[in-house]
Design a protein around this motif. Structure first.
Motif, PDB file in Angstrom:
ATOM      1  N   UNK A  81      40.254  45.674   1.511  1.00 13.57           N
ATOM      2  CA  UNK A  81      39.438  46.839   1.168  1.00 13.57           C
ATOM      3  C   UNK A  81      37.991  46.655   1.624  1.00 13.57           C
ATOM      4  N   UNK A  82      37.768  45.740   2.566  1.00 11.56           N
ATOM      5  CA  UNK A  82      36.432  45.580   3.119  1.00 11.56           C
ATOM      6  C   UNK A  82      35.970  44.154   3.318  1.00 11.56           C
ATOM      7  N   UNK A  83      36.544  43.193   2.585  1.00  9.40           N
ATOM      8  CA  UNK A  83      36.066  41.822   2.720  1.00  9.40           C
ATOM      9  C   UNK A  83      36.358  41.259   4.107  1.00  9.40           C
ATOM     10  N   UNK A  84      37.492  41.639   4.673  1.00 12.07           N
ATOM     11  CA  UNK A  84      37.821  41.156   6.011  1.00 12.07           C
ATOM     12  C   UNK A  84      36.865  41.746   7.056  1.00 12.07           C
ATOM     13  N   UNK A  85      36.416  42.983   6.840  1.00 12.94           N
ATOM     14  CA  UNK A  85      35.443  43.592   7.746  1.00 12.94           C
ATOM     15  C   UNK A  85      34.079  42.933   7.600  1.00 12.94           C
ATOM     16  N   UNK A  86      33.722  42.592   6.384  1.00 13.29           N
ATOM     17  CA  UNK A  86      32.452  41.912   6.153  1.00 13.29           C
ATOM     18  C   UNK A  86      32.450  40.545   6.824  1.00 13.29           C
ATOM     19  N   UNK A  87      33.567  39.830   6.729  1.00  9.77           N
ATOM     20  CA  UNK A  87      33.675  38.519   7.383  1.00  9.77           C
ATOM     21  C   UNK A  87      33.469  38.667   8.895  1.00  9.77           C
ATOM     22  N   UNK A  88      34.036  39.715   9.462  1.00 15.17           N
ATOM     23  CA  UNK A  88      33.893  39.956  10.895  1.00 15.17           C
ATOM     24  C   UNK A  88      32.451  40.305  11.262  1.00 15.17           C
ATOM     25  N   UNK A  89      31.797  41.108  10.410  1.00 12.52           N
ATOM     26  CA  UNK A  89      30.419  41.496  10.694  1.00 12.52           C
ATOM     27  C   UNK A  89      29.459  40.311  10.561  1.00 12.52           C
ATOM     28  N   UNK A  90      29.761  39.391   9.662  1.00  9.76           N
ATOM     29  CA  UNK A  90      28.909  38.211   9.530  1.00  9.76           C
ATOM     30  C   UNK A  90      28.963  37.337  10.770  1.00  9.76           C
ATOM     31  N   UNK A  91      30.072  37.375  11.481  1.00  8.16           N
ATOM     32  CA  UNK A  91      30.214  36.583  12.706  1.00  8.16           C
ATOM     33  C   UNK A  91      29.537  37.259  13.896  1.00  8.16           C
ATOM     34  N   UNK A  92      29.280  38.557  13.776  1.00 10.83           N
ATOM     35  CA  UNK A  92      28.695  39.312  14.883  1.00 10.83           C
ATOM     36  C   UNK A  92      27.179  39.136  14.895  1.00 10.83           C
ATOM     37  N   UNK A  93      26.532  39.483  16.001  1.00  5.14           N
ATOM     38  CA  UNK A  93      25.059  39.433  16.030  1.00  5.14           C
ATOM     39  C   UNK A  93      24.455  40.333  14.964  1.00  5.14           C
ATOM     40  N   UNK A  94      23.268  39.972  14.507  1.00  2.00           N
ATOM     41  CA  UNK A  94      22.590  40.765  13.486  1.00  2.00           C
ATOM     42  C   UNK A  94      22.321  42.168  14.009  1.00  2.00           C
ATOM     43  N   UNK A  95      22.635  43.202  13.215  1.00  2.79           N
ATOM     44  CA  UNK A  95      22.406  44.568  13.700  1.00  2.79           C
ATOM     45  C   UNK A  95      20.917  44.831  13.869  1.00  2.79           C
TER      46      UNK A  95
END
Length: 454
Positions: free
Chosen positions: A127-141
């Motif tokens: 429900x979102x934690x997996x997306x958050x994990x992916x965004x943390x690995x990405x460059x800072x917005x």
């Protein structure tokens, strides 16, 4: 932060339910900032509530998370110091996403972040934690054209007042109540929520030290509470974990009251208000609680373990109440969120209304023998579960796979075997009609689990 590969770090500290790790080494202000930015991007919210517990590292992590939110152009509702259910109140009452800086019942060296969407809806795996994990690995917005604003939202007294509207204590007899806050957040919230002319509070470890000098606030050891109850001739003792979310009760003799008994008592009270309603329980909840739900005219609904699963099923069923075997209690009138403080109010109301001792109330629900959770280390948890399925299916045991493997025997005894999400461990729970029968079934199940690893 640690220099280990970031994928390994995020796989470990971004759990299915929260972000959690050692402060500085794994969870530091830089990570909190990126989590704030990522959560803002994930929710698309114009405002996010942020609260924190008393850990010494929590204020700096809260500030860093908030800055990540602000830099994405969203406002921060600064809720300040409070318990996790206080953050749920802010999120539910104001209908905004929220972040709670806490590591729950973990030792003082740890910290983390729990997240919810508007209306106190959990952010979890799927429900979102997996997306958050992916965004943390990405460059800072990139930064927003215009940063958000900090809006002070210190509403702790409103939280306490709301809880008190949900339970009628007006006619209760005088009660002496020992509250062990474990140097955690209940030291702040209990005096506000439990204040009542008929309740005499006895304080144990209410000091908000931030270091938990007497050990982790995990409710593993309630010997101090039991002793305080006996010494003060109290009617009941209540212990809360570090973030104030989980509660454990002891009776007037100092004996621990099983969570299943609390589920039974609270469910009866909620069903008196909503006859025929559903009550959600996790699949490890003792049969005595399920019996009590049926006897009170409710509909027991079985759930997987974990707060996200229980809350989602409660919303789906419009359930009045939900309970988990580990001492978490969820309420329809509290946005389906868990709150140990509201469960405590119900317990005091029941005790104050009936005129009987808590030990007598608990004895009515002492019908079965339970093993509790047994952790068994094995090289391959999946192989262990498969072995359990083959072994007990061959004996004709009815099996289901709602969460791990659950087997129900012809005499009503049952077992559940689940793989831990934190290592090569299988968790075993067993219940039967007598202690002897429970012991025999427990030993059989553990033997099968262990044999899978040989």
């Amino acid at each position: 932060m640690t220099t280990e590969p970031e994928d390994d770090l995020y796989d470990r500290i971004v759990t299915p339910h929260d972000i959690r790790g050692l402060f500085r080494a794994e969870v530091d202000p830089g990570l909190a900032y990126r989590a704030g930015a990522a959560f803002t991007e994930l929710t698309g919210a114009g405002a996010i509530a942020v609260a924190h517990d008393v850990r010494q590292s929590s204020p700096c992590l809260a500030d860093a998370f908030a800055q990540g939110v602000l830099d994405q152009g969203a406002d921060v509702l600064d809720a300040g110091l409070g318990s996790t259910d206080y953050l749920s109140y802010v999120s539910g009452c104001l209908d905004v996403p929220g972040a709670m800086i806490t590591a729950g019942r973990a030792p003082a060296a740890y910290n983390g972040i729990r997240l919810c969407r508007a209306g106190a809806v959990d952010v979890a795996e799927g429900t979102g934690m997996e997306l958050l994990r992916r965004r943390l690995r990405a460059p800072r917005p990139p930064l927003a054209d215009r940063p958000g604003s900090v809006l002070p939202t210190r509403v702790l007294h409103d939280y306490a007042a709301h809880l008190r509207t949900l339970v009628d204590l007006s006619g209760i007899r005088p009660l002496k109540v020992v509250v062990d806050a474990g140097n955690g957040m209940a030291g702040l919230t209990a005096p506000l929520v439990l204040a009542h002319p008929s309740i005499e509070l006895v304080a144990v470890r209410w000091e908000l030290t931030g270091t938990f000098p007497r050990g982790a606030p995990d409710l593993a050891d309630v010997s101090g509470l039991r002793e305080a109850v006996r010494e003060s001739a109290a009617d009941v003792g209540l212990a809360f974990d570090g973030d104030g979310g989980r509660v454990l009760a002891v009776d007037e003799r100092g004996a621990v009251v099983p969570p299943a008994t609390v589920i039974a008592l609270v469910a009866g009270r909620e069903l008196a208000r909503r006859p025929g309603a559903a009550v959600v329980h996790d699949l490890l909840t003792a049969t005595s609680a399920i019996d009590a739900i049926k006897e009170a005219g409710g509909i027991p609904v079985r759930s997987r373990t974990g707060p996200a699963a229980i809350k989602a099923l409660m919303a789906e069923q419009d359930a009045a109440f939900g309970g988990a075997h580990g001492g978490h209690y969820y309420f329809r009138d509290f946005w389906y969120a868990d709150t140990g403080m509201l469960a405590a109010l119900h317990l005091l109301a029941e005790l104050g209304d009936c005129g009987r001792e808590l030990s007598e109330l608990a004895a009515r629900h002492d019908r079965y023998a339970s093993s509790g959770t047994i952790d068994v280390r094995v090289p391959d948890p999946l192989a262990a579960l498969q072995r359990v399925v083959r072994h007990f299916a061959a004996e004709g045991t009815a099996l289901d796979h709602l969460d791990g493997v659950t087997g129900e025997l012809a005499d009503g005894a049952w077992f559940n075997v689940r793989a831990s999400g934190t290592g090569p461990v299988v968790r075993v729970n067993v219940e039967a009609g007598t202690v002897a029968a429970m012991g025999r079934l427990r030993d059989r199940v553990v033997e099968v689990v262990v044999s899978a690893g040989r």
